[in-house]
Structure formats: C-alpha cells, structure tokens
Design a protein around this motif. Structure first.
Motif, PDB file in Angstrom:
ATOM      1  N   UNK A   1       0.791  -1.225   0.000  1.00  0.00           N
ATOM      2  CA  UNK A   1       0.000   0.000   0.000  1.00  0.00           C
ATOM      3  C   UNK A   1       0.821   1.272   0.000  1.00  0.00           C
ATOM      4  N   UNK A   2       2.084   1.189  -0.398  1.00  0.00           N
ATOM      5  CA  UNK A   2       2.966   2.358  -0.423  1.00  0.00           C
ATOM      6  C   UNK A   2       3.274   2.774  -1.854  1.00  0.00           C
ATOM      7  N   UNK A   3       3.476   4.072  -2.038  1.00  0.00           N
ATOM      8  CA  UNK A   3       3.874   4.590  -3.349  1.00  0.00           C
ATOM      9  C   UNK A   3       5.314   4.191  -3.636  1.00  0.00           C
ATOM     10  N   UNK A   4       5.648   4.136  -4.922  1.00  0.00           N
ATOM     11  CA  UNK A   4       7.014   3.857  -5.356  1.00  0.00           C
ATOM     12  C   UNK A   4       7.365   4.852  -6.444  1.00  0.00           C
ATOM     13  N   UNK A   5       8.606   5.298  -6.454  1.00  0.00           N
ATOM     14  CA  UNK A   5       9.062   6.156  -7.547  1.00  0.00           C
ATOM     15  C   UNK A   5      10.515   5.844  -7.861  1.00  0.00           C
TER      16      UNK A   5
ATOM     17  N   UNK B   1     -12.163  -1.431  -3.333  1.00  0.00           N
ATOM     18  CA  UNK B   1     -12.943  -1.843  -2.168  1.00  0.00           C
ATOM     19  C   UNK B   1     -11.992  -2.485  -1.163  1.00  0.00           C
ATOM     20  N   UNK B   2     -12.154  -2.137   0.085  1.00  0.00           N
ATOM     21  CA  UNK B   2     -11.302  -2.712   1.115  1.00  0.00           C
ATOM     22  C   UNK B   2      -9.965  -2.011   1.224  1.00  0.00           C
ATOM     23  N   UNK B   3      -9.043  -2.674   1.911  1.00  0.00           N
ATOM     24  CA  UNK B   3      -7.722  -2.080   2.151  1.00  0.00           C
ATOM     25  C   UNK B   3      -6.663  -2.546   1.167  1.00  0.00           C
ATOM     26  N   UNK B   4      -6.829  -3.742   0.625  1.00  0.00           N
ATOM     27  CA  UNK B   4      -5.822  -4.282  -0.295  1.00  0.00           C
ATOM     28  C   UNK B   4      -5.921  -3.587  -1.653  1.00  0.00           C
ATOM     29  N   UNK B   5      -4.774  -3.245  -2.252  1.00  0.00           N
ATOM     30  CA  UNK B   5      -4.792  -2.605  -3.570  1.00  0.00           C
ATOM     31  C   UNK B   5      -5.393  -3.535  -4.621  1.00  0.00           C
ATOM     32  N   UNK B   6      -6.267  -2.992  -5.431  1.00  0.00           N
ATOM     33  CA  UNK B   6      -6.864  -3.752  -6.526  1.00  0.00           C
ATOM     34  C   UNK B   6      -6.289  -3.324  -7.877  1.00  0.00           C
TER      35      UNK B   6
END
Length: 103
Positions: free
Chosen positions: A43-47, A72-77
């Motif tokens: 759930x973190x950004x990357x650059x 929906x929810x907490x997990x990235x879709x």
C-alpha cells in the motif's frame, strides 16, 4: 489505460499494449520490478527511473511514480503508473505542462 501522450512517446497504440504484462513493456532488472511490486502490495507509493520499450525496438528512460489504488477494502486492486518522459523529448522542453491550478 494509455493516454495519447503515451501512445505518441512509445510509438504504439493502446490496442498494442492490451494484454501485455508490465515486464513485457519495461526494460528493467527483476530486482527493480520486485522492489516496486512489494512496495505497492504493502500500500505504499514507489518512484524511480524506468526504461520503457518503444515499438520500433527503441527504448526511452523516464521517471516513474507508481501508486496503489483500492476499489474496495484495504488491499490494492489496481496500480496507477505515471511516466514522465517530457525531460527526454527536446521538443517538449520549454513548454509548460500546466496543472490543475492553472486551469
């Protein structure tokens, strides 16, 4: 989704990119892909810098920012990747990119 600027910079149409995995579109080592993937799945950004394949077997280096997105929810879709190739194109240098505030 691939916008017109991406189509122009990579010399390919949106239909050409459909069905291809990220590894097929990028020229990168597996360590960089794994680092980006693990960061996004937490759930973190990357650059960082990415090398993209252009259609006539050329490559272009761009800075990339990847953001996880949850429908929906907490997990990235989904993952949103933003590539900035304007610094590599001499025709774009000096032109204002604009912003939401300027509109």
């Amino acid at each position: 989704y691939m916008n017109r600027a991406t189509e122009k910079n990579l010399n390919m149409r949106q239909e050409d990119a459909l069905g291809k995995t990220l590894q097929e579109q990028l020229v990168a080592d597996s360590v960089q892909i794994n680092t980006m993937g693990s960061s996004l799945l937490r759930g973190r950004e990357w650059s960082g810098p990415m090398t993209l394949k252009k259609k006539p077997s050329e490559t272009v280096v761009s800075s990339c920012k990847a953001v996880p997105f949850s429908c929906a929810g907490r997990m990235p879709t989904h993952f949103i990747l933003v590539f900035d190739t304007s610094s590599m194109d001499p025709n774009i240098l000096g032109q204002s990119r604009g912003s939401v505030h300027s509109i």
